[in-house]
Design a protein around this motif. Sequence first.
Motif, PDB file in Angstrom:
ATOM      1  N   LYS A 280       0.837  -1.208   0.000  1.00 24.19           N
ATOM      2  CA  LYS A 280       0.000   0.000   0.000  1.00 24.19           C
ATOM      3  C   LYS A 280       0.874   1.261   0.000  1.00 24.19           C
ATOM      4  N   ILE A 281       1.910   1.256   0.829  1.00 19.55           N
ATOM      5  CA  ILE A 281       2.806   2.424   0.878  1.00 19.55           C
ATOM      6  C   ILE A 281       3.654   2.490  -0.399  1.00 19.55           C
ATOM      7  N   GLU A 282       4.132   1.354  -0.882  1.00 23.96           N
ATOM      8  CA  GLU A 282       4.882   1.344  -2.148  1.00 23.96           C
ATOM      9  C   GLU A 282       4.059   1.986  -3.269  1.00 23.96           C
ATOM     10  N   ASN A 283       2.785   1.608  -3.351  1.00 23.20           N
ATOM     11  CA  ASN A 283       1.936   2.124  -4.429  1.00 23.20           C
ATOM     12  C   ASN A 283       1.762   3.637  -4.345  1.00 23.20           C
ATOM     13  N   MET A 284       1.713   4.164  -3.114  1.00 23.22           N
ATOM     14  CA  MET A 284       1.660   5.627  -2.937  1.00 23.22           C
ATOM     15  C   MET A 284       2.904   6.275  -3.557  1.00 23.22           C
ATOM     16  N   LEU A 285       4.060   5.655  -3.304  1.00 20.91           N
ATOM     17  CA  LEU A 285       5.335   6.228  -3.757  1.00 20.91           C
ATOM     18  C   LEU A 285       5.503   6.089  -5.267  1.00 20.91           C
ATOM     19  N   LEU A 286       4.963   5.013  -5.823  1.00 19.27           N
ATOM     20  CA  LEU A 286       5.108   4.783  -7.262  1.00 19.27           C
ATOM     21  C   LEU A 286       4.329   5.807  -8.093  1.00 19.27           C
ATOM     22  N   ARG A 287       3.411   6.531  -7.443  1.00 23.38           N
ATOM     23  CA  ARG A 287       2.673   7.586  -8.151  1.00 23.38           C
ATOM     24  C   ARG A 287       3.460   8.899  -8.186  1.00 23.38           C
ATOM     25  N   LEU A 288       4.550   8.959  -7.429  1.00 20.20           N
ATOM     26  CA  LEU A 288       5.404  10.159  -7.430  1.00 20.20           C
ATOM     27  C   LEU A 288       6.385  10.101  -8.600  1.00 20.20           C
ATOM     28  N   PRO A 289       6.967  11.238  -9.000  1.00 20.87           N
ATOM     29  CA  PRO A 289       8.080  11.176  -9.955  1.00 20.87           C
ATOM     30  C   PRO A 289       9.208  10.330  -9.352  1.00 20.87           C
ATOM     31  N   GLN A 290       9.863   9.531 -10.196  1.00 19.80           N
ATOM     32  CA  GLN A 290      10.867   8.598  -9.660  1.00 19.80           C
ATOM     33  C   GLN A 290      11.965   9.311  -8.885  1.00 19.80           C
ATOM     34  N   LYS A 291      12.334  10.527  -9.293  1.00 19.62           N
ATOM     35  CA  LYS A 291      13.434  11.227  -8.620  1.00 19.62           C
ATOM     36  C   LYS A 291      13.115  11.575  -7.175  1.00 19.62           C
ATOM     37  N   LYS A 292      11.853  11.394  -6.793  1.00 16.41           N
ATOM     38  CA  LYS A 292      11.421  11.728  -5.428  1.00 16.41           C
ATOM     39  C   LYS A 292      11.500  10.543  -4.475  1.00 16.41           C
ATOM     40  N   MET A 293      11.734   9.328  -5.008  1.00 13.67           N
ATOM     41  CA  MET A 293      11.595   8.189  -4.085  1.00 13.67           C
ATOM     42  C   MET A 293      12.511   7.019  -4.407  1.00 13.67           C
ATOM     43  N   GLY A 294      12.821   6.267  -3.361  1.00 10.25           N
ATOM     44  CA  GLY A 294      13.508   4.984  -3.487  1.00 10.25           C
ATOM     45  C   GLY A 294      12.759   3.963  -2.649  1.00 10.25           C
ATOM     46  N   ILE A 295      12.419   2.847  -3.266  1.00  6.10           N
ATOM     47  CA  ILE A 295      11.792   1.739  -2.535  1.00  6.10           C
ATOM     48  C   ILE A 295      12.883   0.691  -2.318  1.00  6.10           C
ATOM     49  N   LEU A 296      13.204   0.433  -1.061  1.00  4.67           N
ATOM     50  CA  LEU A 296      14.300  -0.486  -0.716  1.00  4.67           C
ATOM     51  C   LEU A 296      13.700  -1.759  -0.131  1.00  4.67           C
ATOM     52  N   ARG A 297      13.641  -2.790  -0.955  1.00  2.00           N
ATOM     53  CA  ARG A 297      13.058  -4.060  -0.464  1.00  2.00           C
ATOM     54  C   ARG A 297      14.162  -4.908   0.141  1.00  2.00           C
ATOM     55  N   VAL A 298      13.957  -5.293   1.381  1.00  2.00           N
ATOM     56  CA  VAL A 298      14.993  -6.055   2.080  1.00  2.00           C
ATOM     57  C   VAL A 298      14.447  -7.413   2.519  1.00  2.00           C
ATOM     58  N   PRO A 299      15.317  -8.432   2.511  1.00  2.00           N
ATOM     59  CA  PRO A 299      14.924  -9.752   3.021  1.00  2.00           C
ATOM     60  C   PRO A 299      15.046  -9.776   4.545  1.00  2.00           C
ATOM     61  N   MET A 300      15.062 -10.963   5.133  1.00  2.00           N
ATOM     62  CA  MET A 300      15.238 -11.078   6.591  1.00  2.00           C
ATOM     63  C   MET A 300      16.563 -10.436   7.004  1.00  2.00           C
ATOM     64  N   ILE A 301      16.504  -9.646   8.089  1.00  2.00           N
ATOM     65  CA  ILE A 301      17.688  -8.916   8.551  1.00  2.00           C
ATOM     66  C   ILE A 301      18.226  -9.580   9.810  1.00  2.00           C
ATOM     67  N   PHE A 302      19.532  -9.872   9.776  1.00  2.00           N
ATOM     68  CA  PHE A 302      20.202 -10.424  10.951  1.00  2.00           C
ATOM     69  C   PHE A 302      21.232  -9.410  11.434  1.00  2.00           C
ATOM     70  N   GLY A 303      22.169  -9.817  12.234  1.00  2.00           N
ATOM     71  CA  GLY A 303      23.129  -8.887  12.833  1.00  2.00           C
ATOM     72  C   GLY A 303      23.102  -9.086  14.332  1.00  2.00           C
ATOM     73  N   ASN A 304      24.215  -8.795  14.991  1.00  2.00           N
ATOM     74  CA  ASN A 304      24.363  -9.139  16.414  1.00  2.00           C
ATOM     75  C   ASN A 304      23.286  -8.546  17.309  1.00  2.00           C
ATOM     76  N   GLY A 305      22.896  -7.299  17.031  1.00  2.00           N
ATOM     77  CA  GLY A 305      21.889  -6.677  17.895  1.00  2.00           C
ATOM     78  C   GLY A 305      20.482  -6.823  17.362  1.00  2.00           C
ATOM     79  N   SER A 306      20.308  -7.645  16.327  1.00  2.00           N
ATOM     80  CA  SER A 306      19.002  -7.716  15.658  1.00  2.00           C
ATOM     81  C   SER A 306      17.987  -8.471  16.500  1.00  2.00           C
ATOM     82  N   PRO A 307      16.726  -8.097  16.390  1.00  2.00           N
ATOM     83  CA  PRO A 307      15.679  -8.821  17.124  1.00  2.00           C
ATOM     84  C   PRO A 307      15.712 -10.328  16.838  1.00  2.00           C
ATOM     85  N   ARG A 308      15.998 -10.720  15.584  1.00  2.00           N
ATOM     86  CA  ARG A 308      15.994 -12.161  15.253  1.00  2.00           C
ATOM     87  C   ARG A 308      17.072 -12.917  16.025  1.00  2.00           C
TER      88      ARG A 308
END
Length: 273
Positions: free
Chosen positions: A132-160
């Motif tokens: 829903k939020i992605e679709n809002m952004l896709l209606r903007l000119p591309q120079k206004k937005m970046g959609i960063l799709r990320v998979p599962m995030i790990f890391g020492n302090g990560s909730p997972r």
Amino acid sequence: MEIKKILILGGSGFIGNAIYKELNPYFNTFATYNSARRSFDKNQQFLKYDMEEDDIYSILENLKPQVIISAVRGNFAAQITAHQHIVEYLKDNDCRLYFISSANVFDAYRKYPSYEHDKTLSESVYGRFKIKIENMLLRLPQKKMGILRVPMIFGNGSPRIKDIKKYIWDNEPVEVFPNLVLNVTNDDKLTQQIHYLINRDKTGIFHLGSKDLVHHEDFIKEVVERIGEFTPIYKRVFTTNEERYLAVLPKDNKLPKNLHFGYQDIIDHHVMR
């Protein structure tokens, strides 16, 4: 050269705070927080923001950032309203938004990994909310937005990782999904990639994860081996009898080689630190 002014929404969360630490030495970086931790009160760069009560528009008007990074979490309806207000702000101001989305926008497609311009389709409440939020952004000119799709995030302090450690110490089962094929990332790799995108004024849709895929069960078991000498109980969860994919890979918007990494790098990271 003018130093960019950046606002990170959700600066007290795991990812938001990691982004703040990565960018703060290089940019005029501000972040919002909605946490009881006292440390944020004293930091002049952190602004108190309760998504359910405060209007983000007034913060944007006062601060006038050139870049907004949305790593905020919490009530979905409040997030949607906040992003609607951000979009209104973007239309009238010289500013762009990087929105941290999720591989879950493709969780209805089980049979293969997903690329930047594949059609989104989700069966989960979380995935549909991100779409829903992605679709809002896709209606903007591309120079206004970046959609960063990320998979599962790990890391020492990560909730997972914190959850996995807690299960091990409490002698509770660690859930693994034997049929799930995914790619992964951690806070260090993700924040370096975001730093690059901002530096180079990159916009559009980006898939930010490891360049290779791994089974969830194999990955978690290797991570646990790195955490220490444990023999945890594994609870194998089969949501389907076939392999299903939850992986986001780049095809069109590839980052430079020095920002590529494999899932093994994420596992090795737990030993190095």
